[in-house]
Design an enzyme around this catalytic site. Structure first.
Site, PDB file in Angstrom:
ATOM      1  N   GLU A  47      -6.808   4.584   7.938  1.00  0.00           N
ATOM      2  CA  GLU A  47      -6.554   5.996   7.601  1.00  0.00           C
ATOM      3  C   GLU A  47      -7.755   6.620   6.903  1.00  0.00           C
ATOM      4  O   GLU A  47      -7.979   7.826   6.973  1.00  0.00           O
ATOM      5  CB  GLU A  47      -5.272   6.105   6.752  1.00  0.00           C
ATOM      6  CG  GLU A  47      -4.037   5.886   7.608  1.00  0.00           C
ATOM      7  CD  GLU A  47      -2.811   5.399   6.862  1.00  0.00           C
ATOM      8  OE1 GLU A  47      -2.772   5.474   5.624  1.00  0.00           O
ATOM      9  OE2 GLU A  47      -1.879   4.921   7.539  1.00  0.00           O
ATOM     10  N   GLY A  64       2.498   2.137  10.722  1.00  0.00           N
ATOM     11  CA  GLY A  64       3.433   3.243  10.541  1.00  0.00           C
ATOM     12  C   GLY A  64       4.150   3.658  11.819  1.00  0.00           C
ATOM     13  O   GLY A  64       4.777   4.711  11.866  1.00  0.00           O
ATOM     14  N   LYS A  86       0.108   4.311  -0.338  1.00  0.00           N
ATOM     15  CA  LYS A  86      -0.533   5.514   0.235  1.00  0.00           C
ATOM     16  C   LYS A  86      -0.250   6.716  -0.675  1.00  0.00           C
ATOM     17  O   LYS A  86      -0.157   6.538  -1.883  1.00  0.00           O
ATOM     18  CB  LYS A  86      -0.049   5.708   1.676  1.00  0.00           C
ATOM     19  CG  LYS A  86      -0.231   4.412   2.505  1.00  0.00           C
ATOM     20  CD  LYS A  86       0.023   4.573   3.962  1.00  0.00           C
ATOM     21  CE  LYS A  86      -0.192   3.227   4.662  1.00  0.00           C
ATOM     22  NZ  LYS A  86      -0.007   3.287   6.095  1.00  0.00           N
ATOM     23  N   SER A  96       3.497  -2.232  10.291  1.00  0.00           N
ATOM     24  CA  SER A  96       4.956  -2.282  10.497  1.00  0.00           C
ATOM     25  C   SER A  96       5.564  -3.653  10.196  1.00  0.00           C
ATOM     26  O   SER A  96       6.510  -4.080  10.860  1.00  0.00           O
ATOM     27  CB  SER A  96       5.321  -1.824  11.914  1.00  0.00           C
ATOM     28  OG  SER A  96       4.904  -0.491  12.112  1.00  0.00           O
ATOM     29  N   ASN A 125       0.862  -1.183   0.000  1.00  0.00           N
ATOM     30  CA  ASN A 125       0.000   0.000   0.000  1.00  0.00           C
ATOM     31  C   ASN A 125       0.895   1.229   0.000  1.00  0.00           C
ATOM     32  O   ASN A 125       1.491   1.573   1.021  1.00  0.00           O
ATOM     33  CB  ASN A 125      -0.885  -0.040   1.261  1.00  0.00           C
ATOM     34  CG  ASN A 125      -1.735   1.205   1.418  1.00  0.00           C
ATOM     35  OD1 ASN A 125      -1.815   2.045   0.512  1.00  0.00           O
ATOM     36  ND2 ASN A 125      -2.376   1.338   2.574  1.00  0.00           N
ATOM     37  N   GLU A 149      -5.242  -5.149  10.697  1.00  0.00           N
ATOM     38  CA  GLU A 149      -4.227  -4.115  10.875  1.00  0.00           C
ATOM     39  C   GLU A 149      -4.495  -3.356  12.175  1.00  0.00           C
ATOM     40  O   GLU A 149      -5.266  -2.380  12.180  1.00  0.00           O
ATOM     41  CB  GLU A 149      -4.284  -3.118   9.716  1.00  0.00           C
ATOM     42  CG  GLU A 149      -4.000  -3.712   8.366  1.00  0.00           C
ATOM     43  CD  GLU A 149      -3.493  -2.649   7.394  1.00  0.00           C
ATOM     44  OE1 GLU A 149      -2.386  -2.809   6.898  1.00  0.00           O
ATOM     45  OE2 GLU A 149      -4.200  -1.654   7.178  1.00  0.00           O
ATOM     46  N   HIS A 157      -9.567   0.866   5.175  1.00  0.00           N
ATOM     47  CA  HIS A 157      -8.275   1.168   5.814  1.00  0.00           C
ATOM     48  C   HIS A 157      -8.492   2.173   6.947  1.00  0.00           C
ATOM     49  O   HIS A 157      -9.285   3.096   6.819  1.00  0.00           O
ATOM     50  CB  HIS A 157      -7.283   1.724   4.790  1.00  0.00           C
ATOM     51  CG  HIS A 157      -5.884   1.744   5.323  1.00  0.00           C
ATOM     52  ND1 HIS A 157      -5.447   2.707   6.194  1.00  0.00           N
ATOM     53  CD2 HIS A 157      -4.834   0.888   5.137  1.00  0.00           C
ATOM     54  CE1 HIS A 157      -4.183   2.442   6.516  1.00  0.00           C
ATOM     55  NE2 HIS A 157      -3.791   1.356   5.890  1.00  0.00           N
TER      56      HIS A 157
HETATM   57  P1  PGA Z   1       2.824   0.142   7.622  1.00  0.00           P
HETATM   58  O1  PGA Z   1       1.369   0.360   6.988  1.00  0.00           O
HETATM   59  O2  PGA Z   1       3.373  -1.140   7.053  1.00  0.00           O
HETATM   60  O3  PGA Z   1       3.625   1.339   7.188  1.00  0.00           O
HETATM   61  O4  PGA Z   1       2.668   0.074   9.094  1.00  0.00           O
HETATM   62  C1  PGA Z   1       0.493  -0.706   6.795  1.00  0.00           C
HETATM   63  C2  PGA Z   1      -0.808  -0.203   6.222  1.00  0.00           C
HETATM   64  O5  PGA Z   1      -1.232   0.911   6.549  1.00  0.00           O
HETATM   65  O6  PGA Z   1      -1.453  -0.894   5.419  1.00  0.00           O
END
Ligand code: PGA
Length: 251
Positions: free
Chosen positions: A95, A171, A10, A211, A8, A165, A93
């Site tokens: 976010e 992140g 983003k 992460s 992803n 997640e 997601h």
């Molecule tokens: P990350 O993000 O691997 O940077 O923690 C995962 C995601 O948001 O799908």
């Protein structure tokens, strides 16, 4: 059942740089890879990426609209994505839930719009830190999944990959332990077997995100109910993403 690994990206990288990254990833993956390997670049590049993607890479959108076509300025429909050669869409997601007001209801509509247009879905769920700390994370995730999935047929579930997640791991560099991931994935699979049936639950891919990186991928993917990963930060580096795909292949 095929494992699934998705990057992803983003809102990162301009077009030329993004295309370079896709080529680098492609050239590091052989055609013998058994997992489904997906990348989700920023929306403006999707059409170009879908026509440029060769070999094993499949292209996902990071979202789609909850509606069909019409007077919805700025939105793009699931059918439009399909018409550009996009095969997958990420829905739910955190976010988007947290930053763009996507409620369980909106996510339910988006999921149905995607399925109706023949897209496959990476459906995200996961709890915030305070919910984990209050030990109500199983209820939280069950509730998110119940809103999204209730009323769907067993066969619809074949087009859905569930991505667990935990928000506190996204992140932040703070990964869920392999044990925490396995525990939640097993919980989700058991819940699916109650709501659908055992063979549907067994066939459903449940992937982990938050992460995930080359240094912890082996441990996470060694868990019996972890069928792959949704990778944010580490998917922006070709060597890291390829290392994670390789870890999944070697599980
Ligand atoms: P990350 O993000 O691997 O940077 O923690 C995962 C995601 O948001 O799908």
């Amino acid at each position: 059942m095929k494992n699934v690994i998705a990057g992803n990206w983003k809102s990162n990288k301009l077009m030329a740089e993004a295309l370079r990254l896709m080529k680098e990833i492609e050239s590091g993956l052989t055609s013998e890879i058994s997992a489904e390997v997906i990348i989700a670049p920023p929306a403006p590049y999707l059409s170009a990426f879908a026509s440029e993607a060769k070999g094993v890479l499949q292209i996902a959108s990071q979202q789609c609209s909850a509606t069909g076509s019409g007077a919805f300025t700025g939105e793009f429909t699931a059918a439009m994505l399909g018409s550009c050669g996009v095969k997958w869409v990420i829905i739910g997601h955190s976010e988007r839930r947290e930053g763009y007001g996507e409620t369980d209801n909106v996510i339910r509509k988006k999921l149905r719009a995607a399925l109706d247009s023949g897209l496959q879905v990476l459906l995200c769920c996961g709890e915030p830190l305070e919910v984990r700390e209050s030990e109500t994370h199983f209820d939280w995730v069950q509730n998110q999944l119940m809103h999204a999935l209730s009323g769907l047929s067993n066969s619809a579930l074949e087009s859905i990959v569930i991505a667990y997640e935990p928000i506190w791991a996204i992140g932040t560099g703070k990964t869920a332990s392999a044990g925490q991931a396995q525990e939640m994935h097993a919980f989700i699979r058991n819940w699916l077997s109650i709501c659908f049936d055992r063979s549907t639950a067994r066939g459903c891919r449940i992937i982990y995100g938050g992460s995930c990186k080359p240094s912890n991928a082996d441990d996470l993917f060694a868990q019996p109910d972890v069928n792959g990963g949704l990778i944010g930060g580490a998917s922006l580096n070709a060597a890291d993403f390829i290392a994670i795909v390789t870890a999944l292949e070697n599980r």
